[in-house]
Design a protein around this motif. Structure first.
Motif, PDB file in Angstrom:
ATOM      1  N   ARG A  34       0.845  -1.206   0.000  1.00 22.20           N
ATOM      2  CA  ARG A  34       0.000   0.000   0.000  1.00 22.20           C
ATOM      3  C   ARG A  34       0.881   1.258   0.000  1.00 22.20           C
ATOM      4  O   ARG A  34       0.635   2.196  -0.729  1.00 22.20           O
ATOM      5  N   THR A  35       1.944   1.228   0.797  1.00 20.40           N
ATOM      6  CA  THR A  35       2.845   2.387   0.853  1.00 20.40           C
ATOM      7  C   THR A  35       3.500   2.609  -0.509  1.00 20.40           C
ATOM      8  O   THR A  35       3.581   3.732  -1.003  1.00 20.40           O
ATOM      9  N   LEU A  36       3.933   1.488  -1.109  1.00 19.14           N
ATOM     10  CA  LEU A  36       4.585   1.611  -2.416  1.00 19.14           C
ATOM     11  C   LEU A  36       3.624   2.169  -3.455  1.00 19.14           C
ATOM     12  O   LEU A  36       3.987   3.004  -4.283  1.00 19.14           O
ATOM     13  N   ARG A  37       2.368   1.678  -3.392  1.00 18.52           N
ATOM     14  CA  ARG A  37       1.383   2.137  -4.373  1.00 18.52           C
ATOM     15  C   ARG A  37       1.138   3.644  -4.196  1.00 18.52           C
ATOM     16  O   ARG A  37       1.069   4.397  -5.151  1.00 18.52           O
ATOM     17  N   ARG A  38       1.033   4.039  -2.909  1.00 21.95           N
ATOM     18  CA  ARG A  38       0.793   5.464  -2.638  1.00 21.95           C
ATOM     19  C   ARG A  38       1.959   6.303  -3.176  1.00 21.95           C
ATOM     20  O   ARG A  38       1.774   7.333  -3.796  1.00 21.95           O
ATOM     21  N   HIS A  39       3.160   5.804  -2.944  1.00 19.54           N
ATOM     22  CA  HIS A  39       4.356   6.507  -3.402  1.00 19.54           C
ATOM     23  C   HIS A  39       4.350   6.606  -4.937  1.00 19.54           C
ATOM     24  O   HIS A  39       4.625   7.651  -5.514  1.00 19.54           O
TER      25      HIS A  39
END
Ligand SMILES: CC(C)=CCC/C(C)=C/CC/C(C)=C/COP(=O)(O)OP(=O)(O)O
Length: 380
Positions: A34-39
């Motif tokens: 999720r963090t990677l996608r947000r980034h």
């Protein structure tokens, strides 16, 4: 042949094992993915916003806000809301829509082919959703935290950029002049956000931006001429193989900027120092345009582009440094017991300012009928 020592092989294996042991697998751990996608999307949104251009647009809007404040104390929260609203409408929405409409053209140009839409790093529906949400939120922010004039200017400029200028680029070289109007609106928006109105002296920075954009975009159009041709854009430079016409247009618009410093002083926006600064600055950019006119080389066009990049921040800083604010100045001079000539200058400045603070309609409606008294917008 170079061989790694057993100790170095052991230590690199150990560090790799430790890395994979401690660092969670990116695509299996839901938190990390999720963090990677947000980034990933934050980066794509940033690219869709044409970050460098947007920073400049926000800076012009912020400068317009400070000039429009008219007194020494600038309302910082108002300034922040104006910059945020401009960023959302201009950067996120207008620039995203521009890229959505130009996917196939951008894909053919070296300068733009790595943008997120032509390179397939974001989908069209996603970009459309981003543009609509950012644009609507920006307009609502301006309407609720500043005023309807600023929100209206922002929304109208978004339409002008995305739905008039963008298609016009593929139809006619006049697009550059329409684009110059688009670039001139943000400082007006900023001024309106601060003062709630559009007056004659609010037009000085927009006029500078309008004229400044012509040499800036003429230089770009000359330097990237084959790229523009590949993308299917109708820039003036494509119909001007020698570059003479392109340079002449740039030079003419540099000269149009010369009176602006004097007008800023005459209308009580700045002190007389700004006349000197602004004249020197415009003569410097005009010199690069003249040199491009004489030699017509890529080198000279690049020099003009660099001069234009330097011109705007220096011009805006000059306006801010030499701006004249009336309501705090007179008491300060009086308290300091300064000479009559100094306070006389302040009164004169205030008179000039008052004259220029009338809405343009007061002038334009009187202009064709000089025998009629000019309508006054001030209540007695
Ligand atoms: C408030 C509001 C809506 C402000 C809009 C401000 C804004 C986006 C100004 C840009 C002006 C302009 C002509 C840029 C060139 O675009 P281009 O399409 O020629 O650039 P490109 O070739 O890099 O795509």
């Amino acid at each position: 042949m170079w061989r790694r020592s057993p100790l170095s092989r052991f230590s690199s294996r150990l560090s790799l094992s430790l890395f994979f042991f401690f660092v969670p697998k990116p695509y299996t751990d839901p938190m990390v993915s999720r963090t990677l996608r947000r980034h990933h999307y934050a980066r794509r949104y940033w690219e869709l916003s044409k970050a460098r251009l947007s920073m400049l647009v926000v800076a012009t809007s912020g400068t317009g806000y400070i000039l429009g404040t008219g007194n020494a104390t600038v309302n910082l929260s108002g300034l922040c809301y104006t910059c945020a609203g401009t960023m959302m409408i201009a950067a996120s929405s207008a620039n995203s829509l521009n890229q959505i409409f130009e996917i196939s053209n951008d894909a053919k140009m070296k300068r733009t082919m790595r943008r997120p839409l032509p390179s397939g790093r974001i989908s069209v529906p996603h970009a459309v959703a981003w543009a609509v949400i950012a644009g609507a939120s920006g307009a609502c922010l301006l309407a609720s935290k500043t005023n309807m004039v600023a929100a209206g200017l922002g929304a109208a400029n978004l339409v002008l950029y995305a739905f008039v200028y963008t298609p016009l680029k593929q139809l006619h070289p006049v697009n550059t002049w329409v684009g110059a109007v688009v670039g001139a609106i943000p400082p007006l928006l900023g001024w309106a956000a601060a003062s709630g109105q559009i007056s004659l002296n609010s037009m000085i920075l927009p006029a500078a931006l309008y004229f400044w954009q012509i040499p800036h975009f003429m230089a770009l159009a000359h330097l990237c001429r084959s790229d523009y041709a590949a993308g299917g854009y109708k820039m003036l430079s494509l119909f001007d193989p020698t570059g003479k016409r392109t340079a002449a247009v740039a030079l003419r618009n540099c000269f149009y900027m010369v009176p602006l410093g004097f007008i800023a002083y005459d209308w009580g926006l700045t002190s007389s120092w700004f006349c000197i600064e602004s004249t020197l600055l415009t003569m410097a950019i005009a010199a690069t345009a003249f040199s491009f006119y004489r030699h017509g080389t890529m080198e000279k066009a690049r020099k003009m582009l660099h001069a234009s990049l330097l011109f705007l921040p220096v011009f805006m800083s000059g306006l801010l440094i030499h701006r004249v604010y009336d309501d705090n100045q007179q008491p300060v001079l009086e308290v300091a017991g300064l000479s009559n000539s100094a306070s006389g200058e302040v009164i004169q400045t205030q008179r000039r300012k008052k004259r220029a603070a009338q809405a343009p309609v007061a002038y334009s409606s009187a202009a064709p009928f000089p025998f009629l008294p000019a309508p006054s917008l001030y209540s007695p």
